[in-house]
Write an enzyme that holds these catalytic residues in place. Structure first.
Site, PDB file in Angstrom:
ATOM      1  N   GLU A  39      21.349 -58.569  91.342  1.00  8.75           N
ATOM      2  CA  GLU A  39      21.607 -60.127  91.295  1.00  8.75           C
ATOM      3  C   GLU A  39      20.494 -60.732  90.957  1.00  8.75           C
ATOM      4  OE1 GLU A  39      24.649 -61.124  91.152  1.00  8.75           O
ATOM      5  OE2 GLU A  39      25.440 -60.060  93.097  1.00  8.75           O
ATOM      6  N   ASP A  42      19.878 -60.840  85.569  1.00 13.84           N
ATOM      7  CA  ASP A  42      20.157 -61.012  84.182  1.00 13.84           C
ATOM      8  C   ASP A  42      19.443 -61.794  83.333  1.00 13.84           C
ATOM      9  OD1 ASP A  42      21.457 -63.050  85.325  1.00 13.84           O
ATOM     10  OD2 ASP A  42      23.492 -62.812  84.312  1.00 13.84           O
ATOM     11  N   ASP A 167      28.197 -62.458  83.517  1.00 15.97           N
ATOM     12  CA  ASP A 167      29.716 -62.750  83.965  1.00 15.97           C
ATOM     13  C   ASP A 167      30.423 -62.842  82.528  1.00 15.97           C
ATOM     14  OD1 ASP A 167      28.442 -63.267  86.091  1.00 15.97           O
ATOM     15  OD2 ASP A 167      28.638 -65.407  86.006  1.00 15.97           O
TER      16      ASP A 167
HETATM   17  C1  GLA Z   1      25.708 -66.252  88.585  1.00 11.28           C
HETATM   18  C2  GLA Z   1      25.299 -66.214  87.116  1.00 11.28           C
HETATM   19  C3  GLA Z   1      25.119 -64.950  86.407  1.00 11.28           C
HETATM   20  C4  GLA Z   1      23.987 -64.220  87.411  1.00 11.28           C
HETATM   21  C5  GLA Z   1      24.585 -64.330  88.796  1.00 11.28           C
HETATM   22  C6  GLA Z   1      23.355 -63.724  89.740  1.00 11.28           C
HETATM   23  O1  GLA Z   1      27.129 -65.769  88.409  1.00 11.28           O
HETATM   24  O2  GLA Z   1      26.681 -66.776  86.233  1.00 11.28           O
HETATM   25  O3  GLA Z   1      24.709 -64.948  85.055  1.00 11.28           O
HETATM   26  O4  GLA Z   1      22.573 -64.725  87.204  1.00 11.28           O
HETATM   27  O5  GLA Z   1      24.735 -65.732  89.196  1.00 11.28           O
HETATM   28  O6  GLA Z   1      23.279 -62.574  89.662  1.00 11.28           O
END
Ligand code: GLA
Length: 383
Positions: A39, A42, A167
């Site tokens: 988490e 990315d 995502d």
């Molecule tokens: C959100 C962002 C993702 C990622 C998460 C945390 O969902 O859209 O790209 O950074 O937070 O892991």
């Protein structure tokens, strides 16, 4: 007790016919996601391990002969404009994601489009990525990489949300009964490897707990945390030691979280669910104390789930509200659900809701007669 994932294709087509007075030409759906571990990594060139959910967003659409764009959705939200708006006026709300997706694919001309979704909005389950991925899948026929580029451009450039690429990638490239190990090193599209993920076969399941606390990735808190983490990652080891709080903690979260992704994958591959659960909980502690993206409602869910018999639990997604994932022996699931609900009531938190966490399939185009599975997960990049 768990909110099942509905098939909203028939309802979407019916609503399109009612609202737009004709049959749709295109039908597509794309899943929401939960992240198992990795988490806030990315956007820093790190690792993550998301799975697609059964809960999806459905988009049905047809081109128009004029230059009007007319967007409708199940809960009656509506936006109507001229194609020229696609390059101009700033929009807010769900329509901005549709317009962002249309901009990213270079949409020309008019369009009628209707949206239905069972992905809760603002719950950290990537409702925005599911919507964007459903739109680009519905209105264009492109390679998976091109769809992914368009989906990323839609959210990051046109909507302006400072998210990473996890995502959209999992929504477009997921494989049923698999998690997707994503490596964002190198800065381009991530390298991906499907990792078999069926804990159910060993009597263990993933439970998604929605705290009911809502957030938005474009509301500022996410961008601030991202900026701090980027600053921390730019420091040399000596500089990190000398840096002022919170930078050393941000750095420790990212380094330890990338390590946990590798360890979770190894534990999943040897079906060591106890170890996977322990790593989930360690990830939550790091997100709570070092990265500071949790909230009291998420912490309470994790605590109650663990003391009621879960193997481990953690917040999932961007944080500041939203959902937790709980790894639980199936025999303990009802007890965990009851205890998590009771703990929320006792603390005066919103009533949580519970979704199944089984790993679903990717964005899909559907034929008029029923679902036809265009399996984008066969992309070359996924080895
Ligand atoms: C959100 C962002 C993702 C990622 C998460 C945390 O969902 O859209 O790209 O950074 O937070 O892991």
């Amino acid at each position: 007790m768990l909110i099942p994932a509905p098939d909203l294709l028939p309802a979407s087509v019916r609503a399109f016919v009612e609202r737009h007075g004709r049959e749709p030409s295109w039908r597509a759906s794309a899943p929401g996601r939960v992240n198992l571990v990795g988490e806030h990594t990315d956007y820093l060139g790190g690792l993550c391990l998301p799975v697609a959910l059964g809960h999806r967003t459905w988009v049905v659409a047809a081109p128009r002969t004029d230059s009007r764009v007319h967007l409708t959705s199940g809960d009656a939200l509506e936006w109507s404009g001229d194609t020229s708006h696609l390059t101009g006026s700033p929009l807010r709300g769900w329509a901005s994601y549709v317009v962002g997706a249309l901009r990213a694919v270079g949409w020309q001309g008019g369009l009628d489009l209707h949206v239905e979704s069972s992905v809760p909005v603002g719950a950290g389950l990537s409702s925005s990525a599911a919507l964007i991925c459903a739109v680009v899948t519905a209105v264009t026929e492109r390679s998976p990489d091109d769809l992914l580029r368009a989906a990323l451009e839609a959210e990051q450039v046109h909507v302006g949300a400072p998210t990473g690429g996890m995502d959209q990638t999992v929504s477009l490239l997921a494989r049923p009964a698999h998690a997707l190990l994503l490596d964002f090193a190198g800065g381009g599209l991530p390298a991906g490897r499907p990792v078999p993920w069926s804990p159910e076969r060993d009597g263990v399941e993933l439970l998604v707990v929605d705290t009911g606390v809502r957030h938005a990735n474009d509301d500022g808190a996410f961008a601030r945390r991202r900026a701090e983490a980027e600053a921390a990652m730019a420091l040399s080891p000596d500089e990190v030691v000398a840096a002022r709080d919170p930078l050393p903690r941000r750095r420790r979260h990212v380094d330890s979280e990338n390590d946990r992704v590798r360890r979770v994958v190894a534990a999943v591959e040897r079906h060591d669910w106890t170890e996977v659960g322990a790593l989930f909980t360690a990830s939550h502690v790091s997100l709570r104390d070092d990265h500071e993206v949790s909230c009291v409602e998420l912490d309470a869910v994790v605590e109650a789930a663990r003391t009621a018999g879960a193997l481990g639990a953690r917040m999932t997604g961007g944080g500041f509200g939203g959902c937790a994932v709980v790894l639980v022996p199936t025999t303990q699931r009802d007890r965990v659900v009851a205890r998590v609900s009771a703990a929320a009531r006792a603390a005066g938190h919103p009533e949580p809701s519970f979704l199944p966490g089984e790993a679903g399939g990717p964005a899909t185009r559907h034929r008029a007669a029923g679902p036809s599975h265009v399996d984008l997960s066969q992309a070359q990049r996924l080895t």
